[in-house]
Design a protein around this motif. Structure first.
Motif: not given
Ligand code: BMA
Length: 328
Positions: A48, A63, A108, A243, A279, A305
């Protein structure tokens, strides 16, 4: 008329042609992830992150989650936009009011050049709560911290690269203290980067792939048709959040007006490095390089992540794609 980028040429943009067997509007760099999680001896992950053209090459703010899992920001430099030297120490911020200057956590980042200065926005911990931090640099060595843009809770603050109707404009995504099961994109404006107002709703979740929340990604790209906004959208599955990357076209003078918006995601977690990591199932775009001459766009995104990926698209194809299947 063919949509054109309004901006500068970037003949040294990192670039790979679309593979012959690829039929999608966005395609990945063959050496992904271009930045591995262990780019620094003490990094748990590097993802990120945001980059911009700088001098003869590129610079960025990354990051980095330490092996302690503290979240910090590091500057980095590159000749080609693919191979990066990330500074071995987190960047330090100077000049802020002592009330806000204690660095708690930062993540981020986005970087936006306005009038030859580089503004950094990031999710900034203030008394344990996330809000939008703001700093300015000329050299990616020293950073002057400005006021936090908004009240907590907020994330995904993204400045526009020029003033619109005499005001700085920033997208953001009001959120909560945790993993935020909701989220719409708003725009706010400011005469001086300190006082923000005229908050307007831009867009909220629409399609199933983004039905939990959305957030702005890279700094919007100015085109003859409008602002091209690449963003992330989140689906809640029985196994957690997923995501993906989408895009929309915003009105040039009234950027809270959405002209067109993709119905399908442009890229979702598919490769092992996007599907597996700290993640799983995360594609999180934070920066784009653009060459006005060719319309080439290179997008940097966080993968699971954990590491940083690079993918490519062409402005005319992408805009035609968004408009062809648009549902606003
Ligand atoms: C979001 C952020 C991002 C992260 C995403 C997935 O809320 O915290 O930094 O990439 O979640 O975990």
């Amino acid at each position: 008329m063919t949509p054109m980028v309004v901006g500068e040429d970037l003949p040294n943009i990192p670039w790979q042609e679309r593979p012959a067997d690829c039929g999608t509007v966005v395609w990945r760099h063959s050496a992904n992830p271009i930045i591995p999680r262990d780019a620094l001896p003490w990094s748990n992950s590097v993802f990120n992150s945001a980059v911009v053209p700088f001098r003869d090459g590129f610079a960025g703010v990354f990051r980095v989650d330490e092996k302690t899992r503290r979240q910090v920001l590091c500057a980095g430099f590159s000749e080609d936009g693919v191979h990066w030297r990330i500074e071995d120490k987190p960047l330090t911020l100077a000049g802020a009011d002592p009330e806000i200057s204690r660095f708690e956590y930062g993540y981020d980042p986005r970087v936006c050049r306005i009038d030859d200065r580089y503004y950094v926005m990031w999710c900034n911990g203030y008394r344990g709560m996330p809000t939008i931090g703001l700093a300015v640099t000329d050299d990616f060595k020293s950073f002057t911290q400005l006021e936090n843009a908004f009240l907590p809770f907020n994330r995904n603050g993204v400045l526009f690269p020029r003033m619109i109707n005499g005001k700085y404009c920033m997208l953001s995504r009001p959120s909560d203290p945790g993993h935020t099961p909701f989220g719409h994109i708003f725009i706010s404006s400011s005469p001086d980067l300190t006082y923000w107002g005229c908050h307007r709703h831009v867009m909220g979740p629409k399609q199933p792939w983004e039905c939990t929340k959305i957030g702005a990604g890279p700094v919007p790209i100015e085109t003859t048709e409008g602002w091209l906004l690449i963003y992330h959208g989140v689906l809640t599955t029985c196994n957690g959040f997923s995501y993906a990357m989408g895009a929309a076209l915003l009105d040039l003078e009234r950027p809270w007006k959405v002209i067109a918006r993709c119905r399908e995601y442009l890229m979702c977690p598919e490769t092992p490095y996007e599907c597996m990591g700290d993640v799983p199932n995360v594609v999180f775009p934070c920066a784009a390089l653009v060459d006005a001459e060719t319309g080439r766009i290179a997008v940097y995104y966080g993968a699971a992540d954990t590491s940083t990926g690079l993918c490519f698209t062409q402005v005319d194809e992408l805009l035609n794609h968004i408009r062809a299947e648009s549902e606003v």
